[in-house]
Design a protein around this motif. Structure first.
Motif, PDB file in Angstrom:
ATOM      1  N   ARG A 156      67.992  45.962   2.110  1.00 34.32           N
ATOM      2  CA  ARG A 156      68.701  46.977   2.908  1.00 34.32           C
ATOM      3  C   ARG A 156      68.942  46.463   4.328  1.00 34.32           C
ATOM      4  NH1 ARG A 156      64.892  50.842   0.994  1.00 34.32           N
ATOM      5  NH2 ARG A 156      65.675  51.575  -0.992  1.00 34.32           N
ATOM      6  N   ARG A 157      67.965  45.710   4.862  1.00 35.90           N
ATOM      7  CA  ARG A 157      68.109  45.173   6.217  1.00 35.90           C
ATOM      8  C   ARG A 157      69.130  44.041   6.252  1.00 35.90           C
ATOM      9  NH1 ARG A 157      62.558  45.900   6.642  1.00 35.90           N
ATOM     10  NH2 ARG A 157      62.095  43.735   6.193  1.00 35.90           N
ATOM     11  N   TYR A 159      71.613  43.225   4.062  1.00 35.95           N
ATOM     12  CA  TYR A 159      72.993  43.603   3.724  1.00 35.95           C
ATOM     13  C   TYR A 159      73.447  44.898   4.393  1.00 35.95           C
ATOM     14  CZ  TYR A 159      72.962  40.145  -0.086  1.00 35.95           C
ATOM     15  OH  TYR A 159      72.918  38.992  -0.823  1.00 35.95           O
ATOM     16  N   LEU A 160      72.566  45.464   5.236  1.00 37.66           N
ATOM     17  CA  LEU A 160      72.870  46.725   5.927  1.00 37.66           C
ATOM     18  C   LEU A 160      73.240  47.818   4.930  1.00 37.66           C
ATOM     19  CD1 LEU A 160      75.035  45.250   8.817  1.00 37.66           C
ATOM     20  CD2 LEU A 160      72.590  45.666   8.820  1.00 37.66           C
TER      21      LEU A 160
ATOM     22  N   GLU B   2      66.246  44.916  15.362  1.00 38.42           N
ATOM     23  CA  GLU B   2      66.914  45.129  14.075  1.00 38.42           C
ATOM     24  C   GLU B   2      67.482  43.807  13.558  1.00 38.42           C
ATOM     25  OE1 GLU B   2      69.677  48.124  13.542  1.00 38.42           O
ATOM     26  OE2 GLU B   2      68.244  49.732  13.890  1.00 38.42           O
ATOM     27  N   TYR B   3      67.638  43.732  12.235  1.00 39.64           N
ATOM     28  CA  TYR B   3      68.102  42.481  11.648  1.00 39.64           C
ATOM     29  C   TYR B   3      69.467  42.062  12.201  1.00 39.64           C
ATOM     30  CZ  TYR B   3      69.522  38.948   8.380  1.00 39.64           C
ATOM     31  OH  TYR B   3      69.964  37.776   7.848  1.00 39.64           O
ATOM     32  N   ARG B   4      70.378  43.042  12.319  1.00 33.63           N
ATOM     33  CA  ARG B   4      71.732  42.690  12.789  1.00 33.63           C
ATOM     34  C   ARG B   4      71.699  42.137  14.217  1.00 33.63           C
ATOM     35  NH1 ARG B   4      74.659  48.458  12.365  1.00 33.63           N
ATOM     36  NH2 ARG B   4      73.317  48.645  10.595  1.00 33.63           N
ATOM     37  N   ILE B  30      80.809  46.127  12.476  1.00 33.44           N
ATOM     38  CA  ILE B  30      79.825  45.306  11.791  1.00 33.44           C
ATOM     39  C   ILE B  30      80.120  45.370  10.304  1.00 33.44           C
ATOM     40  CG2 ILE B  30      77.382  45.077  11.234  1.00 33.44           C
ATOM     41  CD1 ILE B  30      76.920  46.313  14.071  1.00 33.44           C
ATOM     42  N   GLU B  32      79.510  45.159   6.454  1.00 29.16           N
ATOM     43  CA  GLU B  32      78.418  45.374   5.529  1.00 29.16           C
ATOM     44  C   GLU B  32      78.874  44.987   4.138  1.00 29.16           C
ATOM     45  OE1 GLU B  32      77.299  49.440   5.937  1.00 29.16           O
ATOM     46  OE2 GLU B  32      77.068  49.280   8.098  1.00 29.16           O
TER      47      GLU B  32
END
Lengths: 201, 335
Positions: A156-157, A159-160, B2-4, B30, B32
């Motif tokens: 989930r993190r 690939y958002l 956060e990962y992003r 962003i 996805e």
């Protein structure tokens, strides 16, 4: 050959062999121009058909405006054409879905795709739009490799991806944005249920 | 972080951009995975193995539906059921499920842990889990090994396996080990004819009447490779001539068998190679006369090589004849 030095933007005319090669001119949506060899263009089914249909001569290429690719920016298009030049002349894989697809990411491609996820996704989109089968394969493989050995929470993190709760909340928000009365109706329904009524009507 | 956010700064540093005061455009779109067109998501999922797909399917319901709808090619699975224990191996390191009997209950053990269960016999739970994977219409398996060593429970195991098995499983190679051939009548129909190309059987008892039914099955008729070990093949050699390759143990070879084999296999466009071993002694002198011209330089006393040209073609049979161990190997070759 390093990725940075791949012959995409600057073409050394003197280095072109005696046999006359045609270099087409393309322009990105942010007005950046690229010269790409005829053989490299063959990697893209979309562009190959386009230049075939246009039937340009060498003079046309120089005298007419560059061919506009309106939905791809210069940064992405540079990567695309670097890839096409590096892989020019290679066979285009055919996939009929009957056997598992085996794709290895060559060193050049791995370096080319050493970019942030935003640009990588734009590259995938461009490869899909321009129908560059092998570039699409290697870039999708790179995205798939990000998932290897990950738990659902980690995925989930990476690939958002929203969880079911977030997904439903987003849907509700979208619905409410369309129909502000929906929330009120739902609250009224909940209230009636609390009071013991089974039916809304 | 956060990962992003991490991803953004990681690639800035990687590209030699170390300005920590850089103002990031938070409103910038962003991308996805779920923004991607379906055919691209399909392309991505295609490269994921069964376990990564299971993780992805667990992220949310939309992805579960999408992932489960994609074709999956898996290299290998192994189901073993015997007294006290059963297991399913997935042909990948540390990927297995172990089912073990402990008195009235049983335990399962897998990579991420295990649990103790009651009410269902350990072997039944193993078969049910195995069916869940194999009976998925999107699942394509290259090699399946099944090993049953519970002679007393074979009928129950087979009934459980066949029960509510809706789709013909897409398995390319089947390696089946069981006490007798009787189970073949229930096992083979589970597989899609034509997709099943290789059948390898290892059994201690062979039932002639069962084999008569097996050779009438579509799965048998469409297979290309057949091997039988540990027992003698009962039935006519004619039932093997449609295979590209076969390897069996046979009761006895006659001169007539050799003539027929050469005649029929010379006309087969598929045939590549066969190996036969014989239980009973054979008439060596008469058989050797049928094999063709002996290649003296390549032959030894008990291991001779013969070449037999196929009329009106550029092909010939290369026949290796080991009279001492009673083995014959025929290969079709081009001149």
């Amino acid at each position: 050959m390093s990725v940075e030095n791949a012959p995409v933007v600057d073409v050394d005319e003197a280095a072109i062999p005696v046999e006359k090669k045609m270099y087409y001119r393309f322009e990105s949506n942010d007005k950046k121009e690229f010269r790409v060899s005829e053989l490299a263009i063959q990697q893209s089914e979309t562009l190959n058909r386009l230049v075939e249909a246009m039937g340009y001569t060498s003079e046309d290429v120089e005298n007419k405006p560059a061919i506009a690719i309106e939905n791809i920016d210069g940064k992405t298009l540079k990567l695309v054409f670097q890839w096409c030049e590096h892989h020019k002349g290679e066979a285009i894989p055919v996939d009929d879905g009957s056997v598992p697809k085996i794709v290895e990411i060559p060193e050049f491609d791995a370096k080319l795709m050493d970019i942030d996820n935003g640009l990588l996704f734009k590259l995938i989109w461009a490869a899909d739009y321009l129908n560059i089968v092998q570039l699409l394969n290697v870039s999708c493989k790179k995205v798939a490799n990000m998932a290897q050995g990950k738990t659902p929470a980690q995925l989930r993190r990476v690939y958002l991806l929203p969880s079911d709760e977030e997904d439903e909340a987003a849907k509700r928000a979208a619905q409410e944005a369309q129909d502000p009365r929906a929330r009120e109706v739902e609250e009224e329904f909940e209230e009636r249920k609390r009071q013991g009524g089974n039916s809304f009507f | 972080m956060e990962y992003r956010e991490f991803d953004f700064w990681f690639y800035r540093f990687l590209n030699g951009e170390f300005d920590l005061n850089f103002e990031r455009d938070k409103d910038k779109k962003i991308y996805e995975l779920m923004d991607m067109p379906l055919d691209i998501m399909k392309n991505v999922v295609e490269y994921l193995d069964i376990f990564d797909r299971m993780s992805l399917a667990s992220t949310n319901r939309s992805f579960k539906t999408f992932v489960e709808d994609q074709k999956l090619f898996h290299p290998k699975m192994f189901l073993h059921v015997s007294e006290e224990v059963a297991f399913i191996e997935f042909g990948m390191e540390c990927r297995f499920i172990l089912y073990k009997r402990h008195g009235n209950c049983f335990t399962t053990k897998m990579q991420q842990g295990g649990k103790s269960l009651r009410g269902v016999p350990y072997w039944k739970q193993a078969i049910r889990d195995f069916k869940k994977v194999l009976n998925d219409p999107k699942f394509h398996l290259k090699t399946l090994e099944i090993e049953f060593y519970m002679p007393g429970l074979m009928p129950s195991i087979l009934d459980e396996l066949v029960d509510s098995f809706i789709h013909k499983a897409r398995v390319s190679s089947l390696f089946f080990r069981a006490p007798s051939t009787d189970s073949l009548l229930k096992i083979l129909p589970l597989f899609q004819p034509g997709y099943l190309t290789t059948i390898e059987l290892s059994m201690h008892e062979i039932n002639g009447s069962v084999m008569e039914k097996v050779i009438e099955m579509e799965q048998w008729k469409h297979a290309k490779y057949f091997t039988m070990t540990n027992t003698v093949f009962r039935g006519s050699l004619h039932h093997l001539y449609h295979f590209k390759q076969f390897d069996i143990c046979y009761q006895q070879l006659t001169v007539e068998d050799v003539r027929q084999m050469k005649k029929i296999l010379s006309k087969s466009s598929d045939f590549e190679k066969c190996s036969l071993r014989f239980m009973n002694s054979v008439d060596v002198g008469s058989i050797e006369k049928e094999l063709g011209s002996c290649i003296e330089g390549a032959s030894k006393r008990y291991q001779k090589i013969y070449h037999s040209p196929i009329l009106n073609t550029t092909e010939y049979f290369e026949i290796e004849w080991k009279s001492w161990t009673r083995e014959i190997t025929m290969k079709k070759r081009k001149l």
